[in-house]
Design a protein around this motif. Sequence first.
Motif, PDB file in Angstrom:
ATOM      1  N   GLU A   1       0.804  -1.216   0.000  1.00 12.63           N
ATOM      2  CA  GLU A   1       0.000   0.000   0.000  1.00 12.63           C
ATOM      3  C   GLU A   1       0.845   1.278   0.000  1.00 12.63           C
ATOM      4  N   ALA A   2       2.123   1.156   0.325  1.00  8.21           N
ATOM      5  CA  ALA A   2       2.995   2.329   0.448  1.00  8.21           C
ATOM      6  C   ALA A   2       2.994   3.143  -0.845  1.00  8.21           C
ATOM      7  N   GLY A   3       2.730   4.436  -0.700  1.00  9.51           N
ATOM      8  CA  GLY A   3       2.706   5.334  -1.845  1.00  9.51           C
ATOM      9  C   GLY A   3       1.390   5.343  -2.595  1.00  9.51           C
ATOM     10  N   PHE A   4       0.451   4.491  -2.153  1.00 12.06           N
ATOM     11  CA  PHE A   4      -0.842   4.410  -2.840  1.00 12.06           C
ATOM     12  C   PHE A   4      -2.039   4.621  -1.910  1.00 12.06           C
ATOM     13  N   ILE A   5      -1.975   4.081  -0.700  1.00 14.40           N
ATOM     14  CA  ILE A   5      -3.117   4.068   0.214  1.00 14.40           C
ATOM     15  C   ILE A   5      -2.747   4.772   1.519  1.00 14.40           C
ATOM     16  N   VAL A   6      -3.666   5.602   2.040  1.00 14.12           N
ATOM     17  CA  VAL A   6      -3.513   6.194   3.364  1.00 14.12           C
ATOM     18  C   VAL A   6      -4.738   5.777   4.168  1.00 14.12           C
ATOM     19  N   ARG A   7      -4.520   4.974   5.193  1.00 12.36           N
ATOM     20  CA  ARG A   7      -5.627   4.531   6.050  1.00 12.36           C
ATOM     21  C   ARG A   7      -6.011   5.644   7.022  1.00 12.36           C
ATOM     22  N   LYS A   8      -7.282   5.683   7.408  1.00 18.45           N
ATOM     23  CA  LYS A   8      -7.803   6.742   8.270  1.00 18.45           C
ATOM     24  C   LYS A   8      -6.937   6.945   9.516  1.00 18.45           C
ATOM     25  N   GLY A   9      -6.533   5.880  10.164  1.00 22.41           N
ATOM     26  CA  GLY A   9      -5.743   5.990  11.386  1.00 22.41           C
ATOM     27  C   GLY A   9      -4.288   6.332  11.151  1.00 22.41           C
TER      28      GLY A   9
END
Length: 190
Positions: A80-88
Amino acid sequence: MQHAPLSNPQTLGADLRALRKARGLTLHDLAEVLNRSVGWMSQVERDLSEPSITDLRHIAQALGVSVSILFRHAAAPAHEAGFIVRKGARRPIGSSVAGLVEELLSPDLTDDFEMVHSTFQPFSRIKDLVTRPTQEVGYLISGSLEFEIDGTTHTLNPGDSFRVRGEPFRWANPNPDPAIAIWVIAPPVY
């Protein structure tokens, strides 16, 4: 469509390089302001040298950002690094002094823009006009916000959007409920 992998997209060095370039500064310019060598600055941007807390404070001041944006954020799983930011795992940015709490929605600061989640606390306002060399578009998710752009005040409600292209602006939330907006800012300012 497959994209080329990003090189260390979520590193301090990558963020510093993006912020420096967004401000039109060379390595030499920033090193001079910091009274450091170009070599040291280059090593920091390539994540070969870890700056001290004092260095981070000076870098943040030179780039006109809060020092909190320079602290590492929660690491994302490799896929997910560089693509996804989780809410927490959002990175807090800016200063909550005026009643504005901001979080970076973009995975890092290496793009030509940044996406920000902004929460305007009840009865908060910014007194001074803000003028910056950016293009900004925002969308109000909830609450109500008074938004002054270039001397004209507009009342924004959920579903409304706005654009600022370098004009002076300021905001106020005169209501008992928070107002929440998503902003896209180019180039990145945090």
